[in-house]
Design a protein around this motif. Sequence first.
Motif, PDB file in Angstrom:
ATOM      1  N   ALA A  61       2.122 -27.834 -27.740  1.00  0.00           N
ATOM      2  CA  ALA A  61       1.863 -28.343 -29.085  1.00  0.00           C
ATOM      3  C   ALA A  61       2.560 -29.680 -29.287  1.00  0.00           C
ATOM      4  O   ALA A  61       2.005 -30.602 -29.908  1.00  0.00           O
ATOM      5  CB  ALA A  61       2.329 -27.336 -30.129  1.00  0.00           C
ATOM      6  N   GLN A  62       3.764 -29.803 -28.750  1.00  0.00           N
ATOM      7  CA  GLN A  62       4.468 -31.084 -28.825  1.00  0.00           C
ATOM      8  C   GLN A  62       3.653 -32.153 -28.111  1.00  0.00           C
ATOM      9  O   GLN A  62       3.518 -33.287 -28.602  1.00  0.00           O
ATOM     10  CB  GLN A  62       5.848 -30.954 -28.188  1.00  0.00           C
ATOM     11  N   ASP A  63       3.085 -31.806 -26.969  1.00  0.00           N
ATOM     12  CA  ASP A  63       2.237 -32.746 -26.230  1.00  0.00           C
ATOM     13  C   ASP A  63       1.015 -33.145 -27.058  1.00  0.00           C
ATOM     14  O   ASP A  63       0.620 -34.315 -27.092  1.00  0.00           O
ATOM     15  CB  ASP A  63       1.801 -32.095 -24.907  1.00  0.00           C
ATOM     16  N   VAL A  64       0.424 -32.170 -27.740  1.00  0.00           N
ATOM     17  CA  VAL A  64      -0.741 -32.454 -28.586  1.00  0.00           C
ATOM     18  C   VAL A  64      -0.393 -33.484 -29.647  1.00  0.00           C
ATOM     19  O   VAL A  64      -1.117 -34.480 -29.842  1.00  0.00           O
ATOM     20  CB  VAL A  64      -1.258 -31.156 -29.249  1.00  0.00           C
ATOM     21  N   PHE A  65       0.726 -33.282 -30.344  1.00  0.00           N
ATOM     22  CA  PHE A  65       1.085 -34.201 -31.419  1.00  0.00           C
ATOM     23  C   PHE A  65       1.492 -35.576 -30.886  1.00  0.00           C
ATOM     24  O   PHE A  65       1.261 -36.594 -31.542  1.00  0.00           O
ATOM     25  CB  PHE A  65       2.191 -33.597 -32.288  1.00  0.00           C
ATOM     26  N   MET A  66       2.073 -35.601 -29.690  1.00  0.00           N
ATOM     27  CA  MET A  66       2.371 -36.887 -29.078  1.00  0.00           C
ATOM     28  C   MET A  66       1.076 -37.639 -28.762  1.00  0.00           C
ATOM     29  O   MET A  66       0.992 -38.862 -28.935  1.00  0.00           O
ATOM     30  CB  MET A  66       3.196 -36.687 -27.803  1.00  0.00           C
ATOM     31  N   TYR A  69      -0.261 -39.089 -31.943  1.00  0.00           N
ATOM     32  CA  TYR A  69       0.503 -40.282 -32.303  1.00  0.00           C
ATOM     33  C   TYR A  69       0.122 -41.491 -31.444  1.00  0.00           C
ATOM     34  O   TYR A  69      -0.126 -42.586 -31.946  1.00  0.00           O
ATOM     35  CB  TYR A  69       1.999 -39.983 -32.157  1.00  0.00           C
ATOM     36  N   ARG A  70       0.024 -41.266 -30.133  1.00  0.00           N
ATOM     37  CA  ARG A  70      -0.246 -42.379 -29.215  1.00  0.00           C
ATOM     38  C   ARG A  70      -1.665 -42.939 -29.362  1.00  0.00           C
ATOM     39  O   ARG A  70      -1.904 -44.096 -29.038  1.00  0.00           O
ATOM     40  CB  ARG A  70      -0.001 -41.929 -27.773  1.00  0.00           C
ATOM     41  N   SER A  71      -2.574 -42.108 -29.861  1.00  0.00           N
ATOM     42  CA  SER A  71      -3.964 -42.568 -30.003  1.00  0.00           C
ATOM     43  C   SER A  71      -4.270 -43.063 -31.414  1.00  0.00           C
ATOM     44  O   SER A  71      -5.416 -43.377 -31.733  1.00  0.00           O
ATOM     45  CB  SER A  71      -4.930 -41.432 -29.637  1.00  0.00           C
ATOM     46  N   ARG A  72      -3.247 -43.168 -32.240  1.00  0.00           N
ATOM     47  CA  ARG A  72      -3.474 -43.479 -33.667  1.00  0.00           C
ATOM     48  C   ARG A  72      -4.165 -44.823 -33.867  1.00  0.00           C
ATOM     49  O   ARG A  72      -4.987 -44.966 -34.777  1.00  0.00           O
ATOM     50  CB  ARG A  72      -2.151 -43.430 -34.439  1.00  0.00           C
ATOM     51  N   LYS A  73      -3.839 -45.815 -33.049  1.00  0.00           N
ATOM     52  CA  LYS A  73      -4.373 -47.161 -33.270  1.00  0.00           C
ATOM     53  C   LYS A  73      -5.865 -47.259 -32.953  1.00  0.00           C
ATOM     54  O   LYS A  73      -6.545 -48.163 -33.434  1.00  0.00           O
ATOM     55  CB  LYS A  73      -3.595 -48.181 -32.424  1.00  0.00           C
ATOM     56  N   THR A  74      -6.372 -46.334 -32.144  1.00  0.00           N
ATOM     57  CA  THR A  74      -7.799 -46.356 -31.801  1.00  0.00           C
ATOM     58  C   THR A  74      -8.592 -45.300 -32.563  1.00  0.00           C
ATOM     59  O   THR A  74      -9.782 -45.112 -32.320  1.00  0.00           O
ATOM     60  CB  THR A  74      -7.989 -46.125 -30.288  1.00  0.00           C
ATOM     61  N   TYR A  75      -7.927 -44.613 -33.482  1.00  0.00           N
ATOM     62  CA  TYR A  75      -8.592 -43.532 -34.213  1.00  0.00           C
ATOM     63  C   TYR A  75      -9.659 -44.072 -35.151  1.00  0.00           C
ATOM     64  O   TYR A  75      -9.413 -44.968 -35.960  1.00  0.00           O
ATOM     65  CB  TYR A  75      -7.562 -42.720 -35.013  1.00  0.00           C
TER      66      TYR A  75
END
Length: 212
Positions: A61-66, A69-75
């Motif tokens: 789940a921590q990996d999922v939220f990371m 976060y990391r893909s936020r700029k391309t969302y």
Amino acid sequence: MSISESTARRYELQDPDVRLMLLVRDDDASAFEELMLRYQRRVVTVLEHLVSKRDLAEDLAQDVFMRVYRSRKTYVPGSRFSTWLFTIVNNVASNARRSLARRKEVQVTNSADQSGSQPADPLERIATAASGLMPTRQLDKSEMGSIVRQAVQSLNERQRMAVLLAKFEEMSYNDIAETMGMSVQAIKSLLSRARANLKDALQPYLQEGTVP
């Protein structure tokens, strides 16, 4: 697949979680924390059913939220936020199961933990601390709860994921199909087989009161 402005706008208007994710895209840390609070328990619950290990589910789940976060700029919103999120959950779980099959046991390590330093960015600090923010889910200790869990675990991977999305997330056939990368008709058939298998697994207990 490109997403039209009208489609993105429609989901922005309809889904408050999409609006939160758009704020995350603009580096709003409080919006990211709010999304985590809304979804972390649900993500852990689904992952725990998929990988059968609580500790591993929390790490995944921590990996999922990371990844969120990391893909936020391309969302760009092309679906409900939950559909987008659980597509990531499905991918993370599939990768973990492949690793478990190869090595039987997987250790999810965090580079920040190894270095002993905390990232400076407030969003990344929240994401890194995801598992620590997750409240312990109350375990269902009833006999029937245990039996149903065993029955769900007896399903194959695709059937189990479809059932979890239908049961816990109350997703439509369309949303489940998008999450799992399958057609709507294939999802209907998958859920039909899964329900039949669950009925067969639960039948001895329901008829005779004995554990199958």
